[in-house]
Structure formats: C-alpha cells, structure tokens
Motif scaffolding. Structure first.
Motif, PDB file in Angstrom:
ATOM      1  N   GLY A  30       0.804  -1.207   0.000  1.00 55.75           N
ATOM      2  CA  GLY A  30       0.000   0.000   0.000  1.00 55.75           C
ATOM      3  C   GLY A  30       0.837   1.257   0.000  1.00 55.75           C
ATOM      4  N   PRO A  31       0.228   2.384  -0.369  1.00 57.90           N
ATOM      5  CA  PRO A  31       0.963   3.655  -0.455  1.00 57.90           C
ATOM      6  C   PRO A  31       1.516   4.132   0.882  1.00 57.90           C
ATOM      7  CG  PRO A  31      -1.407   3.997  -0.716  1.00 57.90           C
ATOM      8  CD  PRO A  31      -1.182   2.531  -0.798  1.00 57.90           C
ATOM      9  N   GLY A  32       0.961   3.629   1.984  1.00 54.59           N
ATOM     10  CA  GLY A  32       1.454   4.042   3.296  1.00 54.59           C
ATOM     11  C   GLY A  32       2.874   3.615   3.574  1.00 54.59           C
ATOM     12  N   LEU A  33       3.390   2.644   2.807  1.00 56.18           N
ATOM     13  CA  LEU A  33       4.759   2.160   3.004  1.00 56.18           C
ATOM     14  C   LEU A  33       5.757   2.819   2.059  1.00 56.18           C
ATOM     15  CD1 LEU A  33       4.280  -1.686   3.583  1.00 56.18           C
ATOM     16  CD2 LEU A  33       4.732   0.093   5.276  1.00 56.18           C
ATOM     17  N   ASP A  34       5.326   3.843   1.343  1.00 54.12           N
ATOM     18  CA  ASP A  34       6.224   4.482   0.375  1.00 54.12           C
ATOM     19  C   ASP A  34       7.506   5.005   1.014  1.00 54.12           C
ATOM     20  OD1 ASP A  34       4.562   3.917  -1.692  1.00 54.12           O
ATOM     21  OD2 ASP A  34       3.751   5.947  -1.915  1.00 54.12           O
ATOM     22  N   ASP A  35       7.425   5.487   2.251  1.00 53.40           N
ATOM     23  CA  ASP A  35       8.598   6.073   2.899  1.00 53.40           C
ATOM     24  C   ASP A  35       9.282   5.122   3.879  1.00 53.40           C
ATOM     25  OD1 ASP A  35       8.372   8.480   1.554  1.00 53.40           O
ATOM     26  OD2 ASP A  35       7.003   9.326   3.037  1.00 53.40           O
ATOM     27  N   PHE A  36       8.760   3.912   4.019  1.00 55.27           N
ATOM     28  CA  PHE A  36       9.397   2.906   4.878  1.00 55.27           C
ATOM     29  C   PHE A  36      10.607   2.347   4.140  1.00 55.27           C
ATOM     30  CE2 PHE A  36      10.156  -1.409   6.296  1.00 55.27           C
ATOM     31  CZ  PHE A  36       9.975  -1.352   7.672  1.00 55.27           C
ATOM     32  N   GLY A  37      11.634   1.931   4.886  1.00 56.18           N
ATOM     33  CA  GLY A  37      12.739   1.272   4.205  1.00 56.18           C
ATOM     34  C   GLY A  37      14.049   1.392   4.930  1.00 56.18           C
ATOM     35  N   VAL A  38      15.008   0.609   4.465  1.00 56.12           N
ATOM     36  CA  VAL A  38      16.341   0.596   5.047  1.00 56.12           C
ATOM     37  C   VAL A  38      17.364   0.688   3.925  1.00 56.12           C
ATOM     38  CG1 VAL A  38      15.642  -0.783   7.026  1.00 56.12           C
ATOM     39  CG2 VAL A  38      16.445  -1.941   4.979  1.00 56.12           C
ATOM     40  N   SER A  39      18.561   1.086   4.293  1.00 56.90           N
ATOM     41  CA  SER A  39      19.665   1.114   3.346  1.00 56.90           C
ATOM     42  C   SER A  39      20.375  -0.230   3.414  1.00 56.90           C
ATOM     43  CB  SER A  39      20.634   2.250   3.694  1.00 56.90           C
ATOM     44  OG  SER A  39      21.760   2.220   2.847  1.00 56.90           O
ATOM     45  N   GLY A  40      20.267  -1.015   2.370  1.00 54.63           N
ATOM     46  CA  GLY A  40      20.884  -2.330   2.366  1.00 54.63           C
ATOM     47  C   GLY A  40      19.928  -3.390   2.887  1.00 54.63           C
ATOM     48  N   HIS A  41      20.467  -4.567   3.183  1.00 54.31           N
ATOM     49  CA  HIS A  41      19.654  -5.693   3.641  1.00 54.31           C
ATOM     50  C   HIS A  41      19.160  -5.434   5.063  1.00 54.31           C
ATOM     51  CE1 HIS A  41      18.403  -9.788   4.528  1.00 54.31           C
ATOM     52  NE2 HIS A  41      18.540 -10.065   3.236  1.00 54.31           N
ATOM     53  N   PRO A  42      17.897  -5.783   5.375  1.00 54.14           N
ATOM     54  CA  PRO A  42      17.380  -5.505   6.726  1.00 54.14           C
ATOM     55  C   PRO A  42      17.953  -6.401   7.819  1.00 54.14           C
ATOM     56  CG  PRO A  42      15.736  -6.655   5.413  1.00 54.14           C
ATOM     57  CD  PRO A  42      16.852  -6.282   4.469  1.00 54.14           C
ATOM     58  N   ARG A  43      18.557  -7.523   7.447  1.00 51.35           N
ATOM     59  CA  ARG A  43      19.107  -8.460   8.444  1.00 51.35           C
ATOM     60  C   ARG A  43      18.064  -8.808   9.515  1.00 51.35           C
ATOM     61  NH1 ARG A  43      24.354  -5.175   9.846  1.00 51.35           N
ATOM     62  NH2 ARG A  43      23.121  -3.478   8.921  1.00 51.35           N
ATOM     63  N   ASP A  44      18.310  -8.456  10.793  1.00 49.61           N
ATOM     64  CA  ASP A  44      17.371  -8.801  11.866  1.00 49.61           C
ATOM     65  C   ASP A  44      16.573  -7.585  12.323  1.00 49.61           C
ATOM     66  OD1 ASP A  44      19.602  -7.546  12.936  1.00 49.61           O
ATOM     67  OD2 ASP A  44      19.536  -8.668  14.821  1.00 49.61           O
ATOM     68  N   LEU A  45      16.250  -6.705  11.411  1.00 49.85           N
ATOM     69  CA  LEU A  45      15.594  -5.442  11.732  1.00 49.85           C
ATOM     70  C   LEU A  45      14.300  -5.647  12.528  1.00 49.85           C
ATOM     71  CD1 LEU A  45      15.211  -2.348  11.361  1.00 49.85           C
ATOM     72  CD2 LEU A  45      14.013  -2.883   9.234  1.00 49.85           C
ATOM     73  N   ARG A  46      14.213  -4.950  13.663  1.00 46.60           N
ATOM     74  CA  ARG A  46      12.999  -4.950  14.481  1.00 46.60           C
ATOM     75  C   ARG A  46      12.142  -3.728  14.151  1.00 46.60           C
ATOM     76  NH1 ARG A  46      16.985  -4.874  17.788  1.00 46.60           N
ATOM     77  NH2 ARG A  46      16.314  -2.964  18.821  1.00 46.60           N
ATOM     78  N   PHE A  47      10.837  -3.910  14.274  1.00 48.83           N
ATOM     79  CA  PHE A  47       9.913  -2.798  14.104  1.00 48.83           C
ATOM     80  C   PHE A  47       8.686  -3.099  14.960  1.00 48.83           C
ATOM     81  CE2 PHE A  47       8.695  -6.000  11.119  1.00 48.83           C
ATOM     82  CZ  PHE A  47       7.306  -5.959  11.092  1.00 48.83           C
ATOM     83  N   LYS A  48       7.781  -2.142  15.061  1.00 48.83           N
ATOM     84  CA  LYS A  48       6.594  -2.291  15.887  1.00 48.83           C
ATOM     85  C   LYS A  48       5.342  -2.434  15.029  1.00 48.83           C
ATOM     86  CE  LYS A  48       8.976  -1.362  19.699  1.00 48.83           C
ATOM     87  NZ  LYS A  48       9.260  -2.382  20.736  1.00 48.83           N
ATOM     88  N   LEU A  49       4.516  -3.399  15.371  1.00 50.52           N
ATOM     89  CA  LEU A  49       3.175  -3.492  14.822  1.00 50.52           C
ATOM     90  C   LEU A  49       2.210  -2.935  15.858  1.00 50.52           C
ATOM     91  CD1 LEU A  49       2.849  -7.061  13.222  1.00 50.52           C
ATOM     92  CD2 LEU A  49       3.091  -4.882  12.034  1.00 50.52           C
ATOM     93  N   ILE A  50       1.328  -2.042  15.443  1.00 54.47           N
ATOM     94  CA  ILE A  50       0.298  -1.532  16.333  1.00 54.47           C
ATOM     95  C   ILE A  50      -0.983  -2.281  15.999  1.00 54.47           C
ATOM     96  CG2 ILE A  50      -0.814   0.514  17.272  1.00 54.47           C
ATOM     97  CD1 ILE A  50       2.267   0.462  17.478  1.00 54.47           C
ATOM     98  N   ILE A  51      -1.345  -3.232  16.846  1.00 53.02           N
ATOM     99  CA  ILE A  51      -2.473  -4.112  16.589  1.00 53.02           C
ATOM    100  C   ILE A  51      -3.773  -3.387  16.940  1.00 53.02           C
ATOM    101  CG2 ILE A  51      -3.480  -6.362  17.080  1.00 53.02           C
ATOM    102  CD1 ILE A  51      -0.655  -6.452  15.849  1.00 53.02           C
ATOM    103  N   PRO A  52      -4.688  -3.261  15.998  1.00 55.02           N
ATOM    104  CA  PRO A  52      -5.969  -2.607  16.304  1.00 55.02           C
ATOM    105  C   PRO A  52      -6.715  -3.339  17.415  1.00 55.02           C
ATOM    106  CG  PRO A  52      -5.680  -2.866  13.929  1.00 55.02           C
ATOM    107  CD  PRO A  52      -4.598  -3.665  14.587  1.00 55.02           C
ATOM    108  N   SER A  53      -7.621  -2.635  18.062  1.00 58.64           N
ATOM    109  CA  SER A  53      -8.423  -3.238  19.124  1.00 58.64           C
ATOM    110  C   SER A  53      -9.139  -4.475  18.611  1.00 58.64           C
ATOM    111  CB  SER A  53      -9.439  -2.224  19.651  1.00 58.64           C
ATOM    112  OG  SER A  53      -8.784  -1.064  20.124  1.00 58.64           O
ATOM    113  N   ALA A  54      -9.448  -5.390  19.521  1.00 61.16           N
ATOM    114  CA  ALA A  54     -10.036  -6.673  19.148  1.00 61.16           C
ATOM    115  C   ALA A  54     -11.250  -6.493  18.239  1.00 61.16           C
ATOM    116  CB  ALA A  54     -10.443  -7.438  20.410  1.00 61.16           C
ATOM    117  N   GLY A  55     -11.234  -7.238  17.141  1.00 61.12           N
ATOM    118  CA  GLY A  55     -12.360  -7.213  16.220  1.00 61.12           C
ATOM    119  C   GLY A  55     -12.302  -6.109  15.183  1.00 61.12           C
ATOM    120  N   LYS A  56     -11.345  -5.190  15.301  1.00 64.21           N
ATOM    121  CA  LYS A  56     -11.239  -4.084  14.359  1.00 64.21           C
ATOM    122  C   LYS A  56     -10.348  -4.474  13.180  1.00 64.21           C
ATOM    123  CE  LYS A  56     -13.667  -1.459  17.087  1.00 64.21           C
ATOM    124  NZ  LYS A  56     -15.056  -1.089  16.738  1.00 64.21           N
TER     125      LYS A  56
END
Length: 355
Positions: A30-56
């Motif tokens: 999706g277009p929301g990831l246009d500015d996401f990214g790393v320089s080179g291979h991500p290797r073991d890159l950590r990031f955060k998922l924000i999980i919507p409230s239950a059922g959303k």
C-alpha cells in the motif's frame, strides 16, 4: 529538514500464507509504506506493529498525527504519551522482525508466530494474525528510508567474522532466516540451531554453502531444552584455544609469568579476558538485551577458536529469555567468549506480555 529515523506508516494486508502450524506469513503493502525502508539488507531489523483493538480491521487511532504532535520539550517520550491513551482506542504494540523487505515494490513480509495456550487463548498479535484478511490495515513504527545515519533496530553486526553461530526459538526464526540470506554470498560458514514446536514447523531456508542448519522440534519439552545443549556442544567442540587462555590466566594469577611469556601472550592481554563476571539480570522484571554494535579488536583476539588457521567467531542468540540468559552465562562466563562477539536478546518471557 532531516527525516526522523523512526516514523509511523500505514500498512495494508495484501497477501496471507500459512507456512506451517505456527508460522503465518503476512505481506503488507500500500501507499502508506512508500517512505518505509532501510539502506541495504534488513538483516534482523525490528519494528513495531500496532495491533488494532479486538475485532477491528483498521486503526481507530491516528498514530501518524499523534507522533507529529509530540513535543520533545515536554519531557515525556512518545511511548509514554501513547501508553496514557485508552488501550481500547490505541490498540496494542508488539515487536516483530522483518522477514523480507522488497524495496522495488515497497512490500514488507512478516512471518508471525501463532502462539496459543492449552485453552486456545493468545495475545493480541497472534489473534490478529489468525483472523487477518486481505485489505485489513494497521500501523507500523519503523525506519524511514529518507533518514540519515545507521538504521535503528538492527543488531546483527558480525564485522568481518566468517565463523557464525545463530540460535533461537520460533520467535527468532524469521530473523535468522533473513540473516542467512544477508550472508549468503559472504563466504561465511557456521551453524544455525532453530527450536520450533513441531516437525511440521521446519521451513526451507536459503543459507550460505557449507552453513549447517539444524532444526530442533520441541514437542513436549520446555523452551530451550533442546536449544541449550545444541549450542553448548557446538561451542565446546571449537573451544581448544579458550581452554588454553583459561590456563594462562590462572598461571598469571599464580605468578607464573615466565610460562605465559614463553608462549608469546602478554600478561595484561590474557588476564583481561578471563575470568568474566556477568551482572545478573532479573528477566522477570527487565529485558535481557546484551548486544555489541560491531566486533572490536578485543573480540577478534578472543575468538572461540584462535588457532593459526581459524577465522573470527560471532554469535547471535535470541528467543525466550530463560534459555538466552543461561546461554549468555555459559558462553561468556564459562567458555570465555568476548561479549563483543555475541548478541544476546531475550525476545520474550513466558507468562509476560510485551510492555
């Protein structure tokens, strides 16, 4: 104006694959990831998922706007401010590693572990992954491709080591798989031990030629019950040089410097390597995260095999904090591997939710 190294992005589920009973692969785009990214291979890159409230099926909380409005002068971090918001609105935050980042098409691949207890209960991330469908959306906090400087969240930094040990449970499998791909053409050799719930969770991984991969289906055993002895055996086999260092250090302590000098080893150099005292970490109250950013000269000199024709050693160990803590004590305090050569990461703790 410089871009912040970490930012929030909106991601849309564009593909779902069940790899095994415990691994579900979610591909985000999706277009929301246009500015996401790393320089080179991500290797073991950590990031955060924000999980919507239950059922959303999409975020109710505007995280992007929230982060933009944070005042660095307030003395309150964005995370502390986020925690003050009603969880029913903001959702839940969980940490994951990148399985693959497809720069050309702006797609983020995440292998999520489906953890369920005996009653079928799970945390918010596993529950979300289990019910996810194409088109569902959530927020991600991770690196911006426009940011300058090193990417935060990457710990795998072996320097020029080409003798590598990787070890972890199912929560570390995605990171180890990504790491193996990142070193595929490096000429590195070594071993990877991956402890997973069942034999059905064994995956086909791409690794350097000559790199040994051993899967350890846990069955009814406890977490780490198979992983710990596998790592101990692997390092013990390579340990001839460190055993000699221990003897030399003991000779120094007893005043036997003439023997030490006859072997061409400096008094201070060897004495500083052995023994090593580690601070105790209460893994029920604190996160075990003992990581180097790169190999140092000291680490190069204290490899687990420093014979003339040997190569520098580096290890990366992650998973449930109990086994990681015990392996940390074994490798650093008992074997004597320099702490600059190993990344120890307690990804999670049994009975405790993240945050």
């Amino acid at each position: 104006m410089p871009q912040a190294p970490i930012a929030a992005f909106e991601a849309t589920v564009i593909k779902i694959e069940d790899l095994s009973p415990v691994f579900r692969r979610i591909t985000f785009g999706g277009p929301g990831l246009d500015d996401f990214g790393v320089s080179g291979h991500p290797r073991d890159l950590r990031f955060k998922l924000i999980i919507p409230s239950a059922g959303k099926t999409e975020p109710e909380f505007d995280l992007l706007r929230f982060l933009d409005e944070q005042d660095p002068e307030s003395g309150l971090s964005w995370y502390q401010a986020w925690l003050q918001i009603d969880p029913a609105i903001r959702g839940a935050m969980r940490t994951y590693t990148v399985r693959e980042w497809r720069e050309d098409v702006r797609e983020l691949v995440v292998d999520m572990v489906l953890h369920f207890d005996g009653q079928g209960h799970s945390g918010p991330a596993a529950a979300w992954a289990q019910s996810a469908q194409l088109g569902h959306r959530l927020h991600i906090i991770g690196p911006s491709r426009h940011a300058e400087g090193p990417t935060a969240g990457i710990e795998f930094a072996p320097g020029d080591a080409d003798n590598i040990l990787l070890a972890g449970d199912e929560t570390a499998v995605p990171a180890i798989a990504s790491i193996l791909e990142s070193i595929k053409d490096s000429g590195a050799q070594g071993k990877a031990f991956l402890e997973v719930p069942t034999a059905e969770d064994v995956l086909d991984l791409d690794a350097p030629v000559g790199f040994e991969i051993e899967w350890l289906p846990r069955g009814d055993a406890d977490h780490g019950e198979l992983l710990e002895p596998a790592v101990r055996d692997a390092v013990r086999v390579e340990d001839t040089a460190l055993a000699e260092k221990k003897v030399l250090a003991e000779l120094i302590a007893s005043g036997g410097t003439s023997v030490v000098k006859s072997r061409g080893v400096s008094d201070t150099g060897t004495a500083s390597i052995w023994p090593v005292e580690l601070e105790d970490i209460n893994i029920d109250e604190a996160i075990l995260w003992d990581v180097p950013t790169a190999l140092t000269q000291a680490a190069q000199g204290s490899s687990s095999n420093t014979q003339k024709d040997s190569r520098p050693f580096y290890a990366w160990i992650a998973g449930e904090a109990g086994p990681v803590k015990r392996l940390r004590r074994y490798l650093v305090q008992e074997v004597g591997v320099d702490r600059h050569q190993i990344a120890f990461m307690g990804y999670w703790r049994q009975g405790k939710a993240e945050g």
